[in-house]
Design a protein around this motif. Sequence first.
Motif, PDB file in Angstrom:
ATOM      1  N   ASP A   3      -0.922  26.971  35.528  1.00 30.04           N
ATOM      2  CA  ASP A   3      -1.360  25.579  35.385  1.00 30.04           C
ATOM      3  C   ASP A   3      -0.111  24.704  35.509  1.00 30.04           C
ATOM      4  OD1 ASP A   3      -2.644  23.257  34.731  1.00 30.04           O
ATOM      5  OD2 ASP A   3      -3.148  23.835  32.667  1.00 30.04           O
ATOM      6  N   ARG A   6       0.099  21.025  34.178  1.00 28.01           N
ATOM      7  CA  ARG A   6       0.240  20.873  32.730  1.00 28.01           C
ATOM      8  C   ARG A   6       1.624  21.300  32.252  1.00 28.01           C
ATOM      9  NH1 ARG A   6       1.277  19.806  28.602  1.00 28.01           N
ATOM     10  NH2 ARG A   6       0.119  19.696  26.648  1.00 28.01           N
ATOM     11  N   SER A  10       3.149  16.483  30.195  1.00 29.37           N
ATOM     12  CA  SER A  10       2.261  16.469  29.034  1.00 29.37           C
ATOM     13  C   SER A  10       1.214  15.377  29.133  1.00 29.37           C
ATOM     14  CB  SER A  10       3.063  16.251  27.762  1.00 29.37           C
ATOM     15  OG  SER A  10       4.116  17.168  27.706  1.00 29.37           O
ATOM     16  N   SER A  12      -1.477  12.981  31.690  1.00 27.42           N
ATOM     17  CA  SER A  12      -2.193  12.994  32.970  1.00 27.42           C
ATOM     18  C   SER A  12      -1.600  11.932  33.892  1.00 27.42           C
ATOM     19  CB  SER A  12      -3.666  12.691  32.733  1.00 27.42           C
ATOM     20  OG  SER A  12      -3.821  11.324  32.403  1.00 27.42           O
ATOM     21  N   ASP A 122      -6.153  12.946  24.550  1.00 25.48           N
ATOM     22  CA  ASP A 122      -4.699  12.957  24.479  1.00 25.48           C
ATOM     23  C   ASP A 122      -4.248  12.326  23.158  1.00 25.48           C
ATOM     24  OD1 ASP A 122      -1.986  12.719  24.677  1.00 25.48           O
ATOM     25  OD2 ASP A 122      -1.973  11.871  26.689  1.00 25.48           O
TER      26      ASP A 122
ATOM     27  N   HIS B 118      -6.884  24.202  34.972  1.00 23.05           N
ATOM     28  CA  HIS B 118      -6.373  23.762  33.672  1.00 23.05           C
ATOM     29  C   HIS B 118      -7.383  24.073  32.567  1.00 23.05           C
ATOM     30  CE1 HIS B 118      -4.590  21.255  30.580  1.00 23.05           C
ATOM     31  NE2 HIS B 118      -5.722  20.579  30.486  1.00 23.05           N
ATOM     32  N   ASP B 122      -6.993  26.772  29.503  1.00 24.92           N
ATOM     33  CA  ASP B 122      -7.233  26.365  28.116  1.00 24.92           C
ATOM     34  C   ASP B 122      -8.211  27.310  27.445  1.00 24.92           C
ATOM     35  OD1 ASP B 122      -5.575  24.216  27.814  1.00 24.92           O
ATOM     36  OD2 ASP B 122      -7.138  22.688  27.725  1.00 24.92           O
TER      37      ASP B 122
END
Lengths: 175, 129
Positions: A3, A6, A10, A12, A122, B118, B122
């Motif tokens: 990923d 990510r 941290s 978007s 978030d 993603h 997770d």
Amino acid sequence: MKDIMRVKSSISTDLETLLNQQIKKEALSSSIYLSMASWCDRNGYDNSADYFFKQAEEERMHQLKFYKYVLDMGGMAISPEVTNIKLEYNSFREVFEEALEQEISVTQSIKNIAARCHKEHDYVTLEFLNWFFKEQREEEYKARRAVELFDVIGEEGTGRWQIDKHVGQIVYSEG
Amino acid sequence: MYINKVQYMQKTAIASPIHFEEVFSTTKGSIYQSDSEYCWYVDFAGKLARFDYRNLLKLQKAVYGIDIENILLTSDKSADVEIIFICACDHCYVLSLIEIIALKELLQGAFVMLDLNHIIQDRLFRLAA
Ligand SMILES: [Fe+2]
Ligand SMILES: [Fe+2]
């Protein structure tokens, strides 16, 4: 598959964009206040000029706080271009009315970022924004109180001199 | 999928095979991810171009920012060619309108897949009890 998005950041890309818009907004605020300080100084309102010089510095500090956050989160902070800063105001009162409008617009814009944070879950950025919400409470209070001085003291006679004298004394204390 | 990088990038003298995983493909192109290099390879318009994290986002911004409708509506005689140049990136695309639409579709698909990845990461590893 890793990923990578990510891992690298941290926040978007949407939040990065919103935070960069906020960086610009704070820079704009700083420049507006600096211009207001110039107008006040030119027109003999020394205390108000001092007040706006201080505000300009605070806005610069806010800008850097957002700027550093974006970088710390792995994002790309963009140094904003600020143009079209007003040089002239029609009246002493107008300066303070526009200062209040500017603060309101900043608060609304930060609320908008918070709404996006909620949508994305978030909570990290949301927590970062909390400092600004507290700050805006004070900023709006001070700006609103300043405008109120025009009604409370009145502009007749030595009114403007009195108003200028009181502007520097506005303090916000959490009750 | 294993691709010998030399086949594609004559300038780069790395002969070791690099592991690519397909992120998304259309009939017009593909985007692969390299976990070991932390980057993506965009196979489009006859070339394979490497994009790191920041540059892939810049490519996305550049392509999404093109006002396709406006190009369609302006009927002047200027060539329907758009140059996509990305600052601090070795690549540049000179694309026709049809290609822009195809690249946009490819990128949109790829970003959906990356978002999905993603969520999967997770669910499988980060939030698993
Ligand atoms: Fe501010
Ligand atoms: Fe402020």
